[in-house]
Design a protein around this motif. Structure first.
Motif, PDB file in Angstrom:
ATOM      1  N   MET A   1       0.832  -1.194   0.000  1.00  0.00           N
ATOM      2  CA  MET A   1       0.000   0.000   0.000  1.00  0.00           C
ATOM      3  C   MET A   1       0.873   1.253   0.000  1.00  0.00           C
ATOM      4  SD  MET A   1      -3.280   0.526   2.474  1.00  0.00           S
ATOM      5  CE  MET A   1      -2.465   1.461   3.758  1.00  0.00           C
ATOM      6  N   ASN A   2       0.475   2.265  -0.775  1.00  0.00           N
ATOM      7  CA  ASN A   2       1.221   3.512  -0.785  1.00  0.00           C
ATOM      8  C   ASN A   2       1.083   4.196   0.565  1.00  0.00           C
ATOM      9  OD1 ASN A   2       2.038   3.308  -3.452  1.00  0.00           O
ATOM     10  ND2 ASN A   2       0.107   4.175  -4.187  1.00  0.00           N
ATOM     11  N   PRO A   3       2.089   5.007   0.923  1.00  0.00           N
ATOM     12  CA  PRO A   3       1.981   5.674   2.223  1.00  0.00           C
ATOM     13  C   PRO A   3       0.732   6.553   2.280  1.00  0.00           C
ATOM     14  CG  PRO A   3       4.088   6.190   1.141  1.00  0.00           C
ATOM     15  CD  PRO A   3       3.310   5.333   0.204  1.00  0.00           C
ATOM     16  N   ILE A   4       0.115   6.545   3.438  1.00  0.00           N
ATOM     17  CA  ILE A   4      -1.138   7.292   3.588  1.00  0.00           C
ATOM     18  C   ILE A   4      -0.871   8.742   3.973  1.00  0.00           C
ATOM     19  CG2 ILE A   4      -2.401   5.215   4.297  1.00  0.00           C
ATOM     20  CD1 ILE A   4      -2.277   6.508   7.187  1.00  0.00           C
ATOM     21  N   ASN A   5      -1.901   9.544   3.854  1.00  0.00           N
ATOM     22  CA  ASN A   5      -1.855  10.923   4.310  1.00  0.00           C
ATOM     23  C   ASN A   5      -2.789  11.073   5.503  1.00  0.00           C
ATOM     24  OD1 ASN A   5      -1.431  13.856   4.132  1.00  0.00           O
ATOM     25  ND2 ASN A   5      -3.568  13.906   3.454  1.00  0.00           N
ATOM     26  N   VAL A   6      -2.337  11.818   6.521  1.00  0.00           N
ATOM     27  CA  VAL A   6      -3.194  12.144   7.657  1.00  0.00           C
ATOM     28  C   VAL A   6      -3.591  13.612   7.528  1.00  0.00           C
ATOM     29  CG1 VAL A   6      -3.322  12.367  10.169  1.00  0.00           C
ATOM     30  CG2 VAL A   6      -2.069  10.452   9.148  1.00  0.00           C
ATOM     31  N   ALA A   7      -4.877  13.894   7.502  1.00  0.00           N
ATOM     32  CA  ALA A   7      -5.337  15.284   7.365  1.00  0.00           C
ATOM     33  C   ALA A   7      -5.973  15.743   8.661  1.00  0.00           C
ATOM     34  CB  ALA A   7      -6.351  15.392   6.226  1.00  0.00           C
ATOM     35  N   LYS A   8      -5.530  16.887   9.157  1.00  0.00           N
ATOM     36  CA  LYS A   8      -6.103  17.424  10.400  1.00  0.00           C
ATOM     37  C   LYS A   8      -6.790  18.757  10.117  1.00  0.00           C
ATOM     38  CE  LYS A   8      -5.900  20.282  14.036  1.00  0.00           C
ATOM     39  NZ  LYS A   8      -5.599  21.702  14.204  1.00  0.00           N
ATOM     40  N   PHE A   9      -7.975  18.934  10.686  1.00  0.00           N
ATOM     41  CA  PHE A   9      -8.726  20.180  10.511  1.00  0.00           C
ATOM     42  C   PHE A   9      -8.926  20.858  11.859  1.00  0.00           C
ATOM     43  CE2 PHE A   9      -9.654  17.497   6.948  1.00  0.00           C
ATOM     44  CZ  PHE A   9      -9.570  18.367   5.865  1.00  0.00           C
ATOM     45  N   GLY A  10      -8.623  22.127  11.908  1.00  0.00           N
ATOM     46  CA  GLY A  10      -8.725  22.884  13.156  1.00  0.00           C
ATOM     47  C   GLY A  10     -10.141  23.367  13.427  1.00  0.00           C
ATOM     48  N   GLY A  11     -10.309  24.032  14.552  1.00  0.00           N
ATOM     49  CA  GLY A  11     -11.628  24.449  15.031  1.00  0.00           C
ATOM     50  C   GLY A  11     -12.411  25.313  14.058  1.00  0.00           C
ATOM     51  N   THR A  12     -11.740  26.287  13.405  1.00  0.00           N
ATOM     52  CA  THR A  12     -12.493  27.140  12.478  1.00  0.00           C
ATOM     53  C   THR A  12     -12.897  26.337  11.240  1.00  0.00           C
ATOM     54  OG1 THR A  12     -10.375  27.933  11.669  1.00  0.00           O
ATOM     55  CG2 THR A  12     -11.572  29.379  13.164  1.00  0.00           C
ATOM     56  N   SER A  13     -12.095  25.338  10.881  1.00  0.00           N
ATOM     57  CA  SER A  13     -12.416  24.514   9.707  1.00  0.00           C
ATOM     58  C   SER A  13     -13.639  23.641   9.940  1.00  0.00           C
ATOM     59  CB  SER A  13     -11.231  23.620   9.329  1.00  0.00           C
ATOM     60  OG  SER A  13     -10.106  24.398   8.997  1.00  0.00           O
ATOM     61  N   VAL A  14     -13.950  23.355  11.208  1.00  0.00           N
ATOM     62  CA  VAL A  14     -15.133  22.534  11.499  1.00  0.00           C
ATOM     63  C   VAL A  14     -16.138  23.314  12.349  1.00  0.00           C
ATOM     64  CG1 VAL A  14     -13.955  20.322  11.245  1.00  0.00           C
ATOM     65  CG2 VAL A  14     -13.981  21.412  13.487  1.00  0.00           C
ATOM     66  N   ALA A  15     -16.145  24.646  12.175  1.00  0.00           N
ATOM     67  CA  ALA A  15     -16.982  25.510  13.011  1.00  0.00           C
ATOM     68  C   ALA A  15     -18.464  25.296  12.747  1.00  0.00           C
ATOM     69  CB  ALA A  15     -16.620  26.975  12.772  1.00  0.00           C
ATOM     70  N   ASN A  16     -18.833  24.992  11.509  1.00  0.00           N
ATOM     71  CA  ASN A  16     -20.249  24.822  11.150  1.00  0.00           C
ATOM     72  C   ASN A  16     -20.327  23.897   9.938  1.00  0.00           C
ATOM     73  OD1 ASN A  16     -19.692  26.466   8.785  1.00  0.00           O
ATOM     74  ND2 ASN A  16     -19.683  28.190  10.215  1.00  0.00           N
ATOM     75  N   ALA A  17     -21.561  23.651   9.480  1.00  0.00           N
ATOM     76  CA  ALA A  17     -21.735  22.667   8.413  1.00  0.00           C
ATOM     77  C   ALA A  17     -21.071  23.115   7.105  1.00  0.00           C
ATOM     78  CB  ALA A  17     -23.210  22.396   8.189  1.00  0.00           C
ATOM     79  N   ALA A  18     -21.152  24.418   6.808  1.00  0.00           N
ATOM     80  CA  ALA A  18     -20.549  24.898   5.559  1.00  0.00           C
ATOM     81  C   ALA A  18     -19.033  24.703   5.603  1.00  0.00           C
ATOM     82  CB  ALA A  18     -20.891  26.367   5.351  1.00  0.00           C
ATOM     83  N   ALA A  19     -18.431  25.021   6.741  1.00  0.00           N
ATOM     84  CA  ALA A  19     -16.982  24.846   6.884  1.00  0.00           C
ATOM     85  C   ALA A  19     -16.619  23.362   6.780  1.00  0.00           C
ATOM     86  CB  ALA A  19     -16.516  25.428   8.213  1.00  0.00           C
ATOM     87  N   MET A  20     -17.450  22.512   7.402  1.00  0.00           N
ATOM     88  CA  MET A  20     -17.195  21.065   7.341  1.00  0.00           C
ATOM     89  C   MET A  20     -17.294  20.548   5.906  1.00  0.00           C
ATOM     90  SD  MET A  20     -18.947  19.261  10.611  1.00  0.00           S
ATOM     91  CE  MET A  20     -18.337  19.477  12.286  1.00  0.00           C
ATOM     92  N   ASP A  21     -18.174  21.158   5.149  1.00  0.00           N
ATOM     93  CA  ASP A  21     -18.328  20.764   3.751  1.00  0.00           C
ATOM     94  C   ASP A  21     -17.029  21.032   2.981  1.00  0.00           C
ATOM     95  OD1 ASP A  21     -20.537  19.468   2.685  1.00  0.00           O
ATOM     96  OD2 ASP A  21     -20.881  21.132   1.278  1.00  0.00           O
ATOM     97  N   ASN A  22     -16.412  22.191   3.252  1.00  0.00           N
ATOM     98  CA  ASN A  22     -15.107  22.477   2.635  1.00  0.00           C
ATOM     99  C   ASN A  22     -14.087  21.410   3.012  1.00  0.00           C
ATOM    100  OD1 ASN A  22     -16.009  24.866   1.490  1.00  0.00           O
ATOM    101  ND2 ASN A  22     -15.409  26.098   3.273  1.00  0.00           N
ATOM    102  N   CYS A  23     -14.126  20.989   4.286  1.00  0.00           N
ATOM    103  CA  CYS A  23     -13.175  19.962   4.734  1.00  0.00           C
ATOM    104  C   CYS A  23     -13.404  18.666   3.951  1.00  0.00           C
ATOM    105  CB  CYS A  23     -13.329  19.675   6.219  1.00  0.00           C
ATOM    106  SG  CYS A  23     -13.044  21.104   7.245  1.00  0.00           S
ATOM    107  N   ALA A  24     -14.661  18.328   3.755  1.00  0.00           N
ATOM    108  CA  ALA A  24     -14.957  17.103   3.009  1.00  0.00           C
ATOM    109  C   ALA A  24     -14.373  17.200   1.600  1.00  0.00           C
ATOM    110  CB  ALA A  24     -16.462  16.863   2.966  1.00  0.00           C
ATOM    111  N   ASN A  25     -14.505  18.377   0.971  1.00  0.00           N
ATOM    112  CA  ASN A  25     -13.914  18.550  -0.369  1.00  0.00           C
ATOM    113  C   ASN A  25     -12.415  18.317  -0.334  1.00  0.00           C
ATOM    114  OD1 ASN A  25     -16.440  19.280  -1.250  1.00  0.00           O
ATOM    115  ND2 ASN A  25     -16.041  21.496  -1.132  1.00  0.00           N
ATOM    116  N   VAL A  26     -11.780  18.887   0.678  1.00  0.00           N
ATOM    117  CA  VAL A  26     -10.327  18.745   0.798  1.00  0.00           C
ATOM    118  C   VAL A  26      -9.951  17.269   0.989  1.00  0.00           C
ATOM    119  CG1 VAL A  26      -8.367  19.253   2.311  1.00  0.00           C
ATOM    120  CG2 VAL A  26      -9.940  21.082   1.662  1.00  0.00           C
ATOM    121  N   VAL A  27     -10.692  16.592   1.850  1.00  0.00           N
ATOM    122  CA  VAL A  27     -10.406  15.180   2.123  1.00  0.00           C
ATOM    123  C   VAL A  27     -10.545  14.360   0.835  1.00  0.00           C
ATOM    124  CG1 VAL A  27     -11.266  13.112   3.299  1.00  0.00           C
ATOM    125  CG2 VAL A  27     -11.043  15.253   4.555  1.00  0.00           C
ATOM    126  N   LEU A  28     -11.619  14.606   0.122  1.00  0.00           N
ATOM    127  CA  LEU A  28     -11.893  13.782  -1.056  1.00  0.00           C
ATOM    128  C   LEU A  28     -10.953  14.106  -2.216  1.00  0.00           C
ATOM    129  CD1 LEU A  28     -15.784  13.746  -0.754  1.00  0.00           C
ATOM    130  CD2 LEU A  28     -14.162  11.958  -0.082  1.00  0.00           C
TER     131      LEU A  28
END
Ligand code: ASP
Ligand code: MG
Length: 450
Positions: A1-28
């Protein structure tokens, strides 16, 4: 398996649903991302700390609890009130209410950590649901099953070996086809009791998990597109740094740049895992890569500022025994787990700087009366506040001629309280009056970095 990436999101990045949606885009957007580490939604940990301190009356507690519930409800509403997660969040809010009430009767560090850990438990539940609604095979992982710490509540130390074994056993089999969502900042001791790693500790959690799983990269997603040459709110010509070395970034994190928890780079450095810092709101703007070595090695890279510094000067009571004095003083500080930033000494005195509150999760002040009393048996203690620490970060600063004169010529209108130069080729720092700090940072940036 190729080395994995660990992604961390800070408090403002998960402050609300819209911000969380951006995080999902980044993850995907990055198929290598297999582990997602989250902070609590912005403001939540602060509310929990207030409750843990136990000083509010019932009405005051209700007000704080209502603010907490509002943050969670708004996200639940955007997700369409999914039954299972709504139940989990409500159960967590009920627990918080009970613990807050207990804390108002009697506070202790263990209870405080259990309370303060709730924020991350909730944000990860909500984000897992959001990903599932987008069709992702997301798995919610309780990090307390894999992040093993000692029992120093408020600022626990991680057992790296045990954590590695637990991570590999528990997460290893899941990594292939699941996206794992887990909590930063919290862990558990060997009795399963919840601990926290100190404020801002989620970055560090992400790096520890990356180390434990031999990840190939770590992404720290926050609300700024990378590490800047200085705080852009202070200096308008501040610019993002595309690439910086581990050592320089570690100096910056320690000496003021708020983007990264200072301990984050230790695991990354041990395993040589490159770290990316970017904005989850504007991922296209790019960010900063932190690596073992970089192409550019400028003499001056950045200027960092840390406010609320405390200068402690200790005068030996018996100058003829000055040789045992430093050992004694540092012994006392070490026993109280106080970490000292800068030190200068003379024959009979030593000056050192400390951060105002330290970084205990529960916000306890670092210089307690007990510490002062113990120090007072050995020396006369003077404490000065209202100071700020300015640090110039760069390369070969102690080897190049004229660095000090270049720096201090810029500042001849200002009183410099204490200077540390030479201990590291990557850092020159000094203490100034808090009130002059902004101007000093502007001047330095203008002359050395613009
Ligand atoms: N939520 C924790 C804090 O606010 C940890 C973190 O955000 O890194 O300190
Ligand atoms: Mg943070």
């Amino acid at each position: 398996m190729n080395p994995i990436n660990v992604a961390k999101f800070g408090g403002t990045s998960v402050a609300n649903a819209a911000a969380m949606d951006n995080c999902a885009n980044v993850v995907l957007a990055n198929p290598a991302t297999r582990i997602v580490v989250l902070s609590a939604s912005a403001g939540v940990t602060n509310l929990l700390v207030t409750l843990a301190q136990g000083e509010l009356d019932a009405a005051g507690r209700d007000a704080e609890l209502a603010k907490l519930a509002d943050i969670q409800h708004a996200i639940l509403a955007s997700l369409g009130h999914p039954a299972e997660v709504s139940d989990q969040i409500h159960a967590q809010l009920d627990d918080i209410r009970t613990m807050a009430q207990q804390a108002s009767q009697h506070t202790d560090a263990e209870l405080a950590d259990r309370l303060i850990a709730s924020g991350e438990l909730m944000s990860t539940r909500l984000f897992t649901e959001l990903l599932r609604q987008r069709g992702v095979n997301a798995h919610w992982q309780d990090v307390r099953q894999i992040m093993r710490t000692d029992s120093r509540f408020g600022k626990a130390t991680v057992d790296i070996v045990a954590t590695r074994t637990l991570c590999q056993q528990t997460l290893g089999p899941l990594l292939g086809d699941t996206l794992i969502i887990t909590q930063g900042f919290i862990g558990a001791d060997s009795d399963g009791r919840t601990t926290t790693l100190g404020r801002g500790g989620s970055d560090y959690s992400a790096a520890l998990l990356a180390e434990a799983l031999d990840a190939g990269s770590i992404e720290i997603w926050t609300d700024v597109p990378g590490i800047y040459t200085t705080d852009p709110r202070l200096v308008s010509s501040a610019r993002p740094i595309p690439e910086i070395s581990f050592v320089e970034a570690a100096e910056m994190a320690t000496f003021g740049a708020k983007v990264l928890h200072p301990a984050t780079l230790q695991p990354a450095l041990r395993q040589n895992i490159p770290v990316f810092v970017g904005s989850s709101k504007a991922p296209a703007e790019g960010g900063t890569w932190i690596r073992a070595s970089t192409e550019s090695r400028p003499l001056f890279r950045a200027v960092a500022l840390r406010r609320q510094q405390v200068l402690v000067t200790l005068h030996s009571l018996n100058m003829f025994h000055a040789y045992g004095f430093l050992a004694e003083v540092f012994g006392i500080l070490a026993r109280h787990r106080i970490s000292v930033d800068l030190i200068t000494t003379s024959e009979v005195s030593v000056s050192l700087t400390l951060d105002h509150t330290g970084s205990q999760s529960n916000g306890e002040p670092i210089l307690s009366d007990k510490v002062l009393a113990e120090l007072g048996q050995w020396c006369k203690v003077e404490v000065e506040t209202g100071l700020a620490l300015v640090a110039l970060i760069g390369n070969r600063m102690s080897e190049v001629n004229g660095v000090a004169s270049q720096v201090f010529a810029t500042l001849n209108q200002h009183n410099i309280r204490m200077i540390c130069y030479g201990a590291s080729a990557h850092n020159l720092c000094f203490l100034v009056n808090e009130g002059e700090a902004n101007e000093i940072v502007n001047r330095l940036h203008q002359t050395l970095l613009d």
